[in-house]
Design a protein around this motif. Structure first.
Motif, mmCIF file in Angstrom:
data_model
loop_
_atom_site.group_PDB
_atom_site.id
_atom_site.type_symbol
_atom_site.label_atom_id
_atom_site.label_comp_id
_atom_site.label_asym_id
_atom_site.label_seq_id
_atom_site.Cartn_x
_atom_site.Cartn_y
_atom_site.Cartn_z
ATOM 1 N N VAL A 118 0.788 -1.027 0.151
ATOM 2 C CA VAL A 118 -0.041 -0.232 0.092
ATOM 3 C C VAL A 118 0.889 1.239 0.074
ATOM 4 O O VAL A 118 1.955 1.329 0.683
ATOM 5 N N ARG A 119 0.321 2.148 -0.477
ATOM 6 C CA ARG A 119 1.146 3.538 -0.651
ATOM 7 C C ARG A 119 0.216 4.750 -1.003
ATOM 8 O O ARG A 119 -1.087 4.305 -1.448
ATOM 9 N N TYR A 120 0.356 5.751 -0.435
ATOM 10 C CA TYR A 120 -0.573 6.837 -0.421
ATOM 11 C C TYR A 120 -0.182 8.064 -1.147
ATOM 12 O O TYR A 120 1.387 8.155 -0.947
ATOM 13 N N GLU A 121 -0.681 8.709 -1.937
ATOM 14 C CA GLU A 121 -0.156 9.839 -2.939
ATOM 15 C C GLU A 121 -1.053 10.930 -2.718
ATOM 16 O O GLU A 121 -2.297 10.624 -2.503
ATOM 17 N N GLN A 122 -0.579 12.164 -2.308
ATOM 18 C CA GLN A 122 -1.496 13.353 -2.233
ATOM 19 C C GLN A 122 -1.099 14.370 -3.341
ATOM 20 O O GLN A 122 -0.180 14.852 -3.149
ATOM 21 N N PRO A 123 -1.731 14.026 -4.428
ATOM 22 C CA PRO A 123 -1.484 14.855 -5.757
ATOM 23 C C PRO A 123 -1.733 16.580 -5.515
ATOM 24 O O PRO A 123 -1.130 17.245 -6.128
ATOM 25 N N ASP A 124 -2.800 16.734 -4.505
ATOM 26 C CA ASP A 124 -2.890 18.258 -4.044
ATOM 27 C C ASP A 124 -3.488 18.276 -2.631
ATOM 28 O O ASP A 124 -3.549 17.051 -2.388
ATOM 29 N N GLU A 125 -3.598 19.424 -2.225
ATOM 30 C CA GLU A 125 -4.120 19.532 -0.694
ATOM 31 C C GLU A 125 -5.357 18.961 -0.522
ATOM 32 O O GLU A 125 -5.623 18.496 0.464
ATOM 33 N N SER A 126 -6.395 18.820 -1.493
ATOM 34 C CA SER A 126 -7.564 18.031 -1.114
ATOM 35 C C SER A 126 -7.764 16.497 -1.765
ATOM 36 O O SER A 126 -8.988 16.088 -1.491
ATOM 37 N N THR A 127 -6.735 15.977 -1.939
ATOM 38 C CA THR A 127 -6.916 14.723 -2.774
ATOM 39 C C THR A 127 -6.189 13.656 -2.131
ATOM 40 O O THR A 127 -4.530 14.003 -1.774
ATOM 41 N N LEU A 128 -6.477 12.703 -1.510
ATOM 42 C CA LEU A 128 -5.633 11.587 -1.094
ATOM 43 C C LEU A 128 -5.967 10.278 -1.765
ATOM 44 O O LEU A 128 -6.872 9.913 -1.774
ATOM 45 N N VAL A 129 -4.999 9.526 -2.579
ATOM 46 C CA VAL A 129 -5.209 8.293 -3.304
ATOM 47 C C VAL A 129 -4.497 7.385 -2.726
ATOM 48 O O VAL A 129 -3.173 7.209 -2.341
ATOM 49 N N ALA A 130 -5.343 6.155 -2.295
ATOM 50 C CA ALA A 130 -4.548 4.888 -1.940
ATOM 51 C C ALA A 130 -4.281 4.122 -2.955
ATOM 52 O O ALA A 130 -5.255 3.748 -3.770
ATOM 53 N N VAL A 131 -3.254 3.618 -2.902
ATOM 54 C CA VAL A 131 -2.635 2.714 -4.137
ATOM 55 C C VAL A 131 -2.428 1.462 -3.645
ATOM 56 O O VAL A 131 -1.508 1.275 -2.741
ATOM 57 N N THR A 132 -3.167 0.394 -3.966
ATOM 58 C CA THR A 132 -2.836 -0.965 -3.450
ATOM 59 C C THR A 132 -2.403 -2.085 -4.483
ATOM 60 O O THR A 132 -3.028 -2.046 -5.772
ATOM 61 N N THR A 133 -1.474 -2.651 -4.251
ATOM 62 C CA THR A 133 -0.938 -3.537 -5.336
ATOM 63 C C THR A 133 -0.862 -4.963 -4.688
ATOM 64 O O THR A 133 -0.714 -5.125 -3.658
ATOM 65 N N VAL A 134 -1.333 -6.111 -5.442
ATOM 66 C CA VAL A 134 -1.352 -7.372 -4.829
ATOM 67 C C VAL A 134 -0.818 -8.267 -5.879
ATOM 68 O O VAL A 134 -0.539 -7.987 -6.936
ATOM 69 N N GLY A 135 -0.189 -9.407 -5.275
ATOM 70 C CA GLY A 135 0.232 -10.555 -6.324
ATOM 71 C C GLY A 135 1.401 -11.378 -5.690
ATOM 72 O O GLY A 135 1.977 -11.021 -4.824
#
Length: 94
Positions: free
Chosen positions: A77-94
């Protein structure tokens, strides 16, 4: 309403490791997964239900059709914050 955004952002450095550890714990417990549907039609809502020791989590189905969390293999899992009001969770499985 009531969500502690600042508290979440303060935890972002160690949150991925905590999430990964919890999912590994659920995998060891052989948490089962099933799909619930609201009807027989293709357009009816489907829900992904995961039965872990703490209870059942139910979210809108995104197409991951496993019967156990163990089937997902390794998870990161990693989190990205492209701007002040957005938080994206990126999940990779495998």
């Amino acid at each position: 309403k009531g969500f502690d955004t600042a508290g979440l952002l303060a935890q972002l450095d160690d949150l991925p490791q905590r999430v990964e550890a919890k999912v590994r714990e659920w995998m060891r417990a052989d948490a089962s997964v099933d799909i619930e549907t609201e009807g027989p039609h293709l357009t009816d809502m489907r829900y992904w239900c995961c039965h872990v020791p703490e209870g059942t989590f139910r979210i809108a189905c995104g197409g991951t059709h496993v019967t156990s969390l163990r089937e997902l293999g390794a998870l990161s899992v990693r989190y990205e914050q492209p701007d002040e009001s957005t938080l994206v969770a990126v999940t990779t499985v495998g």
